[in-house]
Design an enzyme around this catalytic site. Structure first.
Site, PDB file in Angstrom:
ATOM      1  N   THR A  36       0.844  -1.199   0.000  1.00 16.51           N
ATOM      2  CA  THR A  36       0.000   0.000   0.000  1.00 16.51           C
ATOM      3  C   THR A  36       0.879   1.250   0.000  1.00 16.51           C
ATOM      4  O   THR A  36       1.979   1.236   0.555  1.00 16.51           O
ATOM      5  CB  THR A  36      -0.880   0.033   1.273  1.00 16.51           C
ATOM      6  N   LYS A  50      -0.984   7.583  16.100  1.00 17.03           N
ATOM      7  CA  LYS A  50      -1.955   8.578  16.584  1.00 17.03           C
ATOM      8  C   LYS A  50      -3.316   7.943  16.837  1.00 17.03           C
ATOM      9  O   LYS A  50      -4.056   8.363  17.738  1.00 17.03           O
ATOM     10  CB  LYS A  50      -2.059   9.743  15.608  1.00 17.03           C
ATOM     11  N   GLU A 203      17.402   5.680  29.154  1.00 19.80           N
ATOM     12  CA  GLU A 203      17.937   6.646  28.193  1.00 19.80           C
ATOM     13  C   GLU A 203      19.418   6.871  28.476  1.00 19.80           C
ATOM     14  O   GLU A 203      19.819   7.077  29.618  1.00 19.80           O
ATOM     15  CB  GLU A 203      17.145   7.963  28.292  1.00 19.80           C
ATOM     16  N   ILE A 271      15.530   3.766  19.712  1.00 21.09           N
ATOM     17  CA  ILE A 271      16.724   4.621  19.837  1.00 21.09           C
ATOM     18  C   ILE A 271      16.920   5.498  18.603  1.00 21.09           C
ATOM     19  O   ILE A 271      17.948   6.147  18.455  1.00 21.09           O
ATOM     20  CB  ILE A 271      17.988   3.775  20.115  1.00 21.09           C
ATOM     21  N   GLY A 272      15.957   5.499  17.712  1.00 21.87           N
ATOM     22  CA  GLY A 272      16.039   6.403  16.563  1.00 21.87           C
ATOM     23  C   GLY A 272      15.840   5.667  15.258  1.00 21.87           C
ATOM     24  O   GLY A 272      15.511   4.477  15.226  1.00 21.87           O
ATOM     25  N   ASP A 312      13.264  11.570   4.760  1.00 21.16           N
ATOM     26  CA  ASP A 312      14.120  11.022   5.819  1.00 21.16           C
ATOM     27  C   ASP A 312      15.505  10.621   5.317  1.00 21.16           C
ATOM     28  O   ASP A 312      16.434  10.469   6.102  1.00 21.16           O
ATOM     29  CB  ASP A 312      13.467   9.764   6.425  1.00 21.16           C
ATOM     30  N   ALA A 320       7.313  13.748   8.837  1.00 17.79           N
ATOM     31  CA  ALA A 320       6.500  13.572   7.637  1.00 17.79           C
ATOM     32  C   ALA A 320       6.249  14.897   6.922  1.00 17.79           C
ATOM     33  O   ALA A 320       6.338  14.978   5.692  1.00 17.79           O
ATOM     34  CB  ALA A 320       5.168  12.933   8.025  1.00 17.79           C
ATOM     35  N   HIS A 444     -11.713  34.668  23.098  1.00 15.78           N
ATOM     36  CA  HIS A 444     -11.798  34.292  24.507  1.00 15.78           C
ATOM     37  C   HIS A 444     -13.063  33.463  24.736  1.00 15.78           C
ATOM     38  O   HIS A 444     -14.117  33.825  24.212  1.00 15.78           O
ATOM     39  CB  HIS A 444     -11.859  35.550  25.376  1.00 15.78           C
TER      40      HIS A 444
HETATM   41  C1  LIG Z   1       6.086   5.026  15.061  1.00 10.93           C
HETATM   42  C2  LIG Z   1       6.383   6.269  14.278  1.00 10.93           C
HETATM   43  C3  LIG Z   1       5.639   7.406  14.512  1.00 10.93           C
HETATM   44  C4  LIG Z   1       5.888   8.556  13.777  1.00 10.93           C
HETATM   45  N1  LIG Z   1       5.132   9.652  14.039  1.00 10.93           N
HETATM   46  C5  LIG Z   1       5.347  10.783  13.338  1.00 10.93           C
HETATM   47  C6  LIG Z   1       4.534  11.913  13.545  1.00 10.93           C
HETATM   48  O1  LIG Z   1       3.615  11.896  14.358  1.00 10.93           O
HETATM   49  N2  LIG Z   1       4.778  13.021  12.825  1.00 10.93           N
HETATM   50  C7  LIG Z   1       5.800  13.065  11.900  1.00 10.93           C
HETATM   51  O2  LIG Z   1       5.981  14.110  11.271  1.00 10.93           O
HETATM   52  N3  LIG Z   1       6.589  12.006  11.683  1.00 10.93           N
HETATM   53  C8  LIG Z   1       6.382  10.862  12.370  1.00 10.93           C
HETATM   54  N4  LIG Z   1       7.150   9.766  12.113  1.00 10.93           N
HETATM   55  C9  LIG Z   1       8.217   9.882  11.101  1.00 10.93           C
HETATM   56  C10 LIG Z   1       7.639   9.785   9.688  1.00 10.93           C
HETATM   57  O3  LIG Z   1       6.990   8.541   9.549  1.00 10.93           O
HETATM   58  C11 LIG Z   1       8.755   9.921   8.651  1.00 10.93           C
HETATM   59  O4  LIG Z   1       9.468  11.116   8.874  1.00 10.93           O
HETATM   60  C12 LIG Z   1       8.181   9.953   7.246  1.00 10.93           C
HETATM   61  O5  LIG Z   1       7.448   8.777   6.965  1.00 10.93           O
HETATM   62  C13 LIG Z   1       9.298  10.098   6.203  1.00 10.93           C
HETATM   63  O6  LIG Z   1       8.733  10.124   4.950  1.00 10.93           O
HETATM   64  P1  LIG Z   1       9.558   9.652   3.666  1.00 10.93           P
HETATM   65  O7  LIG Z   1       8.653   9.920   2.513  1.00 10.93           O
HETATM   66  O8  LIG Z   1      10.891  10.274   3.653  1.00 10.93           O
HETATM   67  O9  LIG Z   1       9.802   8.091   3.837  1.00 10.93           O
HETATM   68  P2  LIG Z   1       8.898   6.850   4.317  1.00 10.93           P
HETATM   69  O10 LIG Z   1       7.588   7.267   4.834  1.00 10.93           O
HETATM   70  O11 LIG Z   1       9.785   6.036   5.183  1.00 10.93           O
HETATM   71  O12 LIG Z   1       8.613   6.067   2.954  1.00 10.93           O
HETATM   72  C14 LIG Z   1       9.633   5.474   2.234  1.00 10.93           C
HETATM   73  C15 LIG Z   1       9.048   4.382   1.387  1.00 10.93           C
HETATM   74  O13 LIG Z   1      10.053   3.947   0.473  1.00 10.93           O
HETATM   75  C16 LIG Z   1       9.882   2.568   0.220  1.00 10.93           C
HETATM   76  N5  LIG Z   1      11.136   2.025  -0.313  1.00 10.93           N
HETATM   77  C17 LIG Z   1      12.357   2.033   0.252  1.00 10.93           C
HETATM   78  N6  LIG Z   1      13.265   1.483  -0.588  1.00 10.93           N
HETATM   79  C18 LIG Z   1      12.588   1.117  -1.709  1.00 10.93           C
HETATM   80  C19 LIG Z   1      12.962   0.509  -2.927  1.00 10.93           C
HETATM   81  N7  LIG Z   1      14.228   0.186  -3.198  1.00 10.93           N
HETATM   82  N8  LIG Z   1      12.010   0.285  -3.845  1.00 10.93           N
HETATM   83  C20 LIG Z   1      10.709   0.614  -3.602  1.00 10.93           C
HETATM   84  N9  LIG Z   1      10.302   1.204  -2.463  1.00 10.93           N
HETATM   85  C21 LIG Z   1      11.242   1.455  -1.529  1.00 10.93           C
HETATM   86  C22 LIG Z   1       9.509   2.010   1.585  1.00 10.93           C
HETATM   87  O14 LIG Z   1       8.789   0.796   1.441  1.00 10.93           O
HETATM   88  C23 LIG Z   1       8.640   3.133   2.156  1.00 10.93           C
HETATM   89  O15 LIG Z   1       7.261   2.859   1.957  1.00 10.93           O
HETATM   90  C24 LIG Z   1       6.912   8.579  12.805  1.00 10.93           C
HETATM   91  C25 LIG Z   1       7.659   7.424  12.550  1.00 10.93           C
HETATM   92  C26 LIG Z   1       7.392   6.284  13.272  1.00 10.93           C
HETATM   93  C27 LIG Z   1       8.184   5.045  12.974  1.00 10.93           C
END
Ligand SMILES: Cc1cc2nc3c(=O)[nH]c(=O)nc-3n(C[C@H](O)[C@H](O)[C@H](O)COP(=O)(O)OP(=O)(O)OC[C@H]3O[C@@H](n4cnc5c(N)ncnc54)[C@H](O)[C@@H]3O)c2cc1C
Length: 465
Positions: A36, A50, A203, A271-272, A312, A320, A444
């Site tokens: 998906t 959330k 931590e 841890i990140g 990221d 996000a 207010h």
């Molecule tokens: C538990 C959790 C809670 C979070 N809560 C928040 C929040 O509340 N607010 C917020 O701002 N951020 C939150 N984040 C962080 C947020 O999810 C990320 O910063 C965001 O998803 C990054 O977006 P992106 O598009 O860079 O990558 P991603 O969302 O990581 O998407 C990357 C996609 O690339 C695909 N992919 C990778 N390599 C390949 C390949 N070779 N071929 C095809 N597909 C590939 C992966 O399958 C993935 O679906 C949270 C993260 C986690 C784990």
């Protein structure tokens, strides 16, 4: 098949980039190896966390917070399966929404693992064994991040879990160890504590929420302790292993001292996260990297022509909305427009109870560069709406440049902080001052009046304190 743009990764960076590109008349495809679209954020990150945070907060409110309001409910019962269904339904609605947006914008959704065979060429290994070769004028790497691992610790997603496993535990653990006092650890720790787990956070640093304002973090730690969280700050985990159906962790003070053993039913390693670029073929292409991140210039271009990166996988906070804004900016740059991201005005929210929200500089950052600044604070105990809602925990803290009064940082701990922060974000985008905010009429009674009062406090003229 030939495209203007092929985006690898359908997370918030990738899918938003493709939609904006399509709006600007480009022919775009998005490839993702997941079933998906939506990436980490929609499938296993922001959205499911959330959903559980909200549902678990309702459970706790029903159990503890309603009687003083005159709402007497029988002791609430937890139906974890229904709560998980709510989470799964929320994820489904969101990922289906993205699939609909792909159709609406005539974007090709290609499911499979992508590798960049050469500049302009993407090879996709389909899950169904169907391989595809895509050609593109521009390729966008939006492959996101993955969970950072503790050396020597095997995550089985049952007893030793990452955030992904912590979003789907089959039952409430009696005891939960959380390794890492960052946002994800504290959010998911909050979910399970509200549902009945005893939560202990370990931590390495001597504080929680590294990178956030120190005063905010210290006060928030006290709030969490009141809620029942236990903390071992300044401790490192030297060993963690499954033992008799649960886990056993050995921790040691970083400053030296005796090791302790902790036992629990489940341990969450939080841890990140680290950038994910495995099997993309970047090394063979000679793409410049820095500590796992793809290096890009101010226009999101990598060192290889025609290859771009966002989200990221590049520098900056792993959030996000940061990824989304980069996706929009890059699409606009590729269309010959002036796309831009203001990294000084990216909000950061911790969706605990109370919430924490921040934008701009922390006091520590200002002190480190010897900046002259003024502080305005206002507590929610002095806000009428907060009293009416029994949500008086927390405060607003604004930081303004001492010479110009320009707002350079905003920090809110309190109910609804994640919504309130945006008036500071907009103000900062427009280079506004604390006085601009102080002279803006606020309805207010609202919690946002605390933001206005904090702005007035910058100049020592808050009214209600
Ligand atoms: C538990 C959790 C809670 C979070 N809560 C928040 C929040 O509340 N607010 C917020 O701002 N951020 C939150 N984040 C962080 C947020 O999810 C990320 O910063 C965001 O998803 C990054 O977006 P992106 O598009 O860079 O990558 P991603 O969302 O990581 O998407 C990357 C996609 O690339 C695909 N992919 C990778 N390599 C390949 C390949 N070779 N071929 C095809 N597909 C590939 C992966 O399958 C993935 O679906 C949270 C993260 C986690 C784990």
């Amino acid at each position: 098949m030939s495209f203007d743009l092929v985006v690898i990764g359908a997370g918030p960076g990738g899918y938003v980039c493709a939609i904006r590109a399509a709006q600007l008349g480009m022919k775009a495809a998005v490839v993702d190896k997941r079933q998906t679209p939506g990436g980490t954020c929609l499938n296993i990150g922001c959205i499911p966390s959330k959903a559980l945070l909200y549902a678990s907060e309702m459970f706790e409110e029903a159990g503890h917070a309603m009687a003083p309001l005159g709402v007497v409910v029988p002791a609430p019962k937890l139906d974890l399966a229904a709560m998980m269904k709510h989470k799964d339904d929320t994820v489904a609605a969101n990922v289906n929404g993205v699939a609909f947006l792909f159709k609406k914008n005539k974007i090709d959704w290609v499911q499979g693992e992508a590798r960049i065979a050469a500049p302009g060429k993407v090879a996709v290994k389909g899950a169904d064994g169907n391989d595809k070769a895509l050609e593109a004028k521009a390729i966008v790497i939006a492959t996101g991040s993955e969970v950072a691992r503790l050396p020597g610790v095997e995550i089985d997603e049952k007893t030793i879990v990452s955030s992904t496993g912590a979003l789907s535990l089959p039952g409430v653990p009696k005891k939960l160890i959380v390794v890492g006092a960052g946002i994800i650890g504290l959010e998911l720790g909050s979910v399970w504590r509200r549902l009945g787990a005893e939560v202990t956070v370990i931590e390495f640093l001597d504080r929680i929420l590294p990178g956030m304002d120190g005063e905010v973090a210290r006060q928030f730690q006290r709030m969490l302790q009141k809620q029942g969280f236990a903390f071992h700050l300044g401790h490192k985990v030297t060993k963690i292993e499954t033992s008799g159906g649960g886990v056993k962790a050995v921790i040691e003070p970083t400053a030296g001292g005796e090791a302790k053993a902790l036992e629990a039913d489940v341990a969450l390693i939080a841890i990140g996260r680290r950038p994910f670029t495995e099997n993309l073929g970047l090394q063979a292409l000679g793409v410049a990297m820095d500590g796992g991140q793809v290096v890009v210039d101010a226009h999101f271009a990598t060192s290889v022509p025609g290859l771009y990166a966002i989200g990221d996988v590049i520098h900056g906070p792993m959030l996000a909305h940061k990824a989304e804004d980069e996706g929009v900016a890059l699409a606009e740059i590729l269309a010959g427009q002036a796309g831009h991201v203001n990294y000084d005005a990216i909000p950061n929210v911790v969706y605990t109870n109370p919430e924490i929200a921040a934008v701009g500089k922390t006091e520590e950052e200002l002190k480190a560069v010897g900046a002259a600044y003024k502080v305005g604070r206002f507590p929610f105990t002095a806000n009428g709406r907060a009293r009416a809602m029994r949500k008086t925990e927390g405060f607003v803290k604004l930081l303004a440049d001492a010479a110009t009064d320009r707002l350079i940082g905003a920090h809110v701990v309190g109910f609804g902080a994640g919504e309130m922060i945006h008036e500071a974000v907009v103000l900062m985008e427009f280079g506004g001052s604390a006085e601009d905010l102080a002279r803006t009429c606020h309805a207010h009674p609202t919690l946002s009046e605390a933001v206005k009062e904090a702005a007035m406090a910058v100049d020592g003229r808050a009214i209600h304190i």
